[in-house]
Design an enzyme around this catalytic site. Structure first.
Site, PDB file in Angstrom:
ATOM      1  N   TYR A 130       0.323  -9.136  -2.793  1.00 49.56           N
ATOM      2  CA  TYR A 130       0.816  -7.656  -2.394  1.00 49.56           C
ATOM      3  C   TYR A 130       2.205  -7.529  -2.452  1.00 49.56           C
ATOM      4  CZ  TYR A 130      -3.724  -6.571  -0.317  1.00 49.56           C
ATOM      5  OH  TYR A 130      -5.086  -6.260  -0.039  1.00 49.56           O
ATOM      6  N   ASN A 162       0.724  -1.323   0.138  1.00 48.98           N
ATOM      7  CA  ASN A 162      -0.081   0.005   0.165  1.00 48.98           C
ATOM      8  C   ASN A 162       0.876   1.339  -0.030  1.00 48.98           C
ATOM      9  OD1 ASN A 162      -2.200  -1.539   0.009  1.00 48.98           O
ATOM     10  ND2 ASN A 162      -2.465  -1.341   2.300  1.00 48.98           N
ATOM     11  N   HIS A 171      -1.022  -7.181   5.667  1.00 46.07           N
ATOM     12  CA  HIS A 171      -2.196  -7.245   6.402  1.00 46.07           C
ATOM     13  C   HIS A 171      -2.056  -7.883   7.915  1.00 46.07           C
ATOM     14  CE1 HIS A 171      -5.382  -7.085   2.777  1.00 46.07           C
ATOM     15  NE2 HIS A 171      -4.594  -6.066   2.968  1.00 46.07           N
TER      16      HIS A 171
END
Length: 793
Positions: free
Chosen positions: A273, A206, A264
């Site tokens: 990811y 992210n 996560h």
């Protein structure tokens, strides 16, 4: 404005990789432009492939696909004055995410318009700009609050919108561009933090996504501060590197020293990811290389090293193992081969922007993956710039494809194990108090219940095993390698948010022996604490030995261990031989057996017999049953596949049941029958205190001590995983403490040695007489393997 470097101008034309050059005329134009224009042009080239030759047959499928997709979106685009959405199937509502999907479709139109060789029916510029204005007014502007999934607002939409502005820069007026950038500033003002949660700092993939977004926003808005902020977010300059992607973490999200990658908080996620993080860094390195804002963090080698430490171990013949792809296993359009292609693409892109020796090694790895994928041709489904990079390395005879030889990897920070042998690869996915069993949420992965309960993945020459509709058709209650209660489970449909299912066990991990063999164990405590088992896997040169002990069940249902649940695809005619006889029944239970062999897979030995049910089944399911996500939901079309399962029954409410079986991947039925007589593997112990074997062929003694205990020739003062091996005049010992509860472990081996050759700093030699006694300081080492070697004479 700093002066332009010659290197920057050259890289503007070649986009730091093997894509086609822009040509002399474009270089001259770039020379007259300022640095922001050069970088914007470079981003366009990185995404379109630049001045490709449309007549080159290699690009034909990609050009046709891009044209068809864009034309299809144009033909169904609602252009009426009173429209309330751009497409009938994407009604706008703030919480649905449809606005983000709409921007993604506009990106496809803009990309097709900007790519040489596409054949759209007329210039869609007016429709494209009007659609962007519509979404800005109705769905994505500074006056709106974030609702629903934050990702659509802070990553999905701004990424697609910025690309639209770059690809259609010639028709997006300055006023429009300023308005669009204002919206992005509202939802992504700072790449370091979550906008809808001011105290949350971005990590891992992210953070990389947001760094790229803010850097592109700075390029389009001609803001040096924004470009620098995007670059600096990779290193987390704002908080002195606390969340840098160029650092090893010891908890939470990011890359670990053992090669693990977590996202996560508690999920092994390098396949998705991790790919996003790698791709984002590769793009920023390529985009900003040679500019005033090039990525020059000296610690970026940590991410470059991750290519071989974190990604390559999970790549098999060009695919990325599903055991590190989280809830993405439920996405119809994201197979393990596609995830592998994403890794290959990022590694190739990164190779164009890094120095030796990384560049050469990355190209060799990528070429190996490209040439070993026999099922899903990379070039057939790749985008135009990906094709250009792949063609360059495939046609370069100086680049030899890298091969991945025998190896054993213990990823103790993400509860994953990979065991590679010639012709096959075996992986184990576990969970613990530290790592979740599985992830579900956003309507995805509704039946992933047991993928973290010791599920085993056997990769052979069948490259379609998990690709060919495995996840929507397999019996999700019976994943290979797991021990489960037969009590039915319910999917998580109807729930919202992203969550993980807790795991309770502490003893999870193992010891790696010389990087080629290993002991692996998991104290299984199931999701509702009604089933417990001590499960061990001993990974050898020719075999995987699986032991279970202390198996108990308390929910009034039968408890089973799944030896195999093989996808036989649509035909499903592979022969199963049991103790020399052809298994012909749809279902048959064998009260006592010695061996079995499944055609095209290998052999199975049962040293202690056991009640085994062999079952052939046709299973029908749909991707929609396991994924109803807004932007990833699967098709409701029924799919049927045939399966062969081998299941050991431990009975109703077992108290202290056990099992033992040996996998012989790739073995012929003749070899299996021979090894059933004498495998050279001896079961030394199989109790709730210790499980141990010896292998004559491998010259190994392997043991998992669940508590202090002893077996003939070996003892441990506490929980430990131990492997002792003899090679010529040398003894090597490998020890870990997977429960992470002890500070020091004493291991005693009945072996006379002369002197130590090598000792980890954590190991103290207590005695060298008739017994070898070692004290290993395991406290704080997180389950890592400690090694020592000694001369025998």
């Amino acid at each position: 404005m700093p002066p332009l470097s010659r290197r920057l101008l050259l890289q503007a034309g070649i986009a730091t990789s093997a894509v086609a050059t822009l040509g002399l005329q474009r270089l001259e134009q770039a020379a007259a432009a300022d640095e922001f224009d050069v970088l914007r042009t470079r981003w366009l080239t990185l995404n379109t492939g630049g001045a490709i030759d449309p007549a080159d047959a290699a690009f034909a499928p990609a050009l046709a696909r891009l044209t068809a997709d864009a034309q299809g979106f144009l033909d169904t685009l609602d252009t009426s004055p009173g429209r309330t959405a751009l497409w009938p199937d994407l009604p706008l509502s703030p919480s649905s995410g449809n606005f983000s999907i709409s921007y993604t479709r506009l990106r496809t139109i803009a990309l097709a318009r900007a790519t040489e060789g596409t054949t759209l029916a007329g210039d869609p510029a007016d429709r494209l700009v009007a659609a962007l204005d519509f979404l800005h007014a109705k769905a994505y502007n500074p006056t709106l609050p974030e609702t629903g999934n934050w990702w659509f607002w802070e990553i999905g939409t701004p990424k697609a919108l910025l690309d639209c502005c770059v690809f259609a820069y010639d028709v997006v007026s300055p006023d429009r561009l300023a308005a669009y950038l204002t919206a992005i500033d509202r939802f992504v003002p700072d790449p370091n933090r979550r906008t809808n949660s001011a105290t949350l700092r971005e990590t891992g993939a992210n953070r990389v996504d947001k760094a790229l977004i803010v850097a592109l926003r700075g390029i389009l808005g001609r803001s040096a501060a924004k470009v620098a902020a995007g670059r600096d977010a990779l290193s987390d300059v704002a908080e002195n590197g606390k969340n840098s992607v160029f650092t090893y973490v010891t908890s939470g999200d990011g890359f670990y020293r053992d090669g693990s990658f977590v996202q996560h908080g508690n999920l092994a996620y390098v396949g998705t990811y991790g790919n996003v993080a790698l791709s984002g860094v590769a793009n920023l390195v390529s985009l900003l290389g040679g500019s005033s804002w090039q990525v020059s963090d000296p610690n970026r080698s940590i991410l470059l090293d991750a290519v071989e430490a974190s990604f390559a171990p999970f790549m098999v013949d060009g695919l990325m193992m599903d055991c590190v792809s989280g809830r993405a296993i439920s996405r119809e359009r994201e197979s393990d081969h596609q995830h592998g292609h994403d890794t290959t693409s990022s590694v190739l892109l990164l190779a164009g922007g890094v120095e030796a020796p990384y560049a050469a090694r990355f190209r060799a790895l990528a070429k190996g993956w490209l040439t070993s994928d026999r099922l899903n041709d990379y070039l057939a489904s790749a985008s135009i710039p990906r094709i250009a990079r792949a063609k360059a390395v495939l046609e370069d005879r100086t680049v030899l494809p890298a091969t991945q030889g025998p190896a054993h990897f213990q990823f103790f920070n993400q509860d994953r194990v990979v065991h590679r042998r010639p012709g096959w690869t075996f992986a184990i996915a576990m969970s613990s108090r530290r790592m979740a069993r599985y992830e579900w949420g956003n309507g995805e992965n509704l039946r992933g219940w047991y993928v973290g309960d010791g599920m085993s993945y056997l990769y052979t020459s069948d490259q379609a095993q998990f690709t060919d509709a495995f996840w929507p058709t397999v019996d999700a209650m019976r994943m290979p390698g797991t021990t489960i209660s037969t009590r039915p489970r319910q999917p998580h449909a109807g729930t919202s948010g992203t969550g993980t299912i807790a795991a309770y066990a502490e003893w999870v991990g193992g010891a790696s022996y010389r990087g080629k063999a290993g002991a692996v164990g998991m104290h299984l405590i199931n999701h509702d604490k009604t089933v417990q088992a001590r499960k061990s896997w001993f990974c050898l040169e020719e075999a995987i030995v699986a032991l279970g002990a202390g198996i108990s069940g308390t929910d009034g249902h039968r408890v089973e261990t799944v030896v195999e649940n093989r996808n036989l695809h649509a035909a499903g005619t592979e022969a199963l031989i049991v103790d020399g006889h052809l298994h012909q029944e749809v279902e048959q239970t064998y009260g006592s057996l010695s061996w079995a062999h499944l055609e095209g897979v290998g052999g199975y030995l049962f040293p202690d017999g056991g009640q085994l049910t062999a079952r052939r089944s046709e299973r029908t399911g749909s991707w929609r049953e396991i994924n109803v996500g807004n932007d990833t939901g699967g098709s409701p079309t029924p799919i049927t596949r045939r399966y062969l399962s081998l299941v050991l029954d431990h009975g109703m409410n077992p108290v202290a049941a056990g099992y033992s079986y040996i996998l012989l991947p790739g073995a012929s039925k003749e070899r299996t029958a021979l090894l059933a007589v004498d495998s050279g593997i001896r079961m030394v112990a199989n109790t709730a205190t210790v499980q141990a074997i010896t292998s004559v062929r491998d010259r190994l003694l392997l043991a998992n001590f669940w508590a202090a205990g002893a077996v003939p020739g070996l003892a441990s003062s506490g929980p430990a995983s131990v492997v002792a091996g003899w090679s010529g005049p040398t003894l090597q010992v490998a020890v870990s403490e997977p429960s992470r509860t002890a500070q020091t472990i004493r291991v005693t081996l009945d072996q006379r040695v002369r002197r130590p050759l090598e000792l980890d700093d954590s190991i103290t030699v207590v005695a060298l007489g008739k017994q070898l006694v070692l004290d290993i300081a395991v406290g704080g080492t997180r389950g890592a393997t400690h090694t020592a070697s000694f001369t025998l004479r």
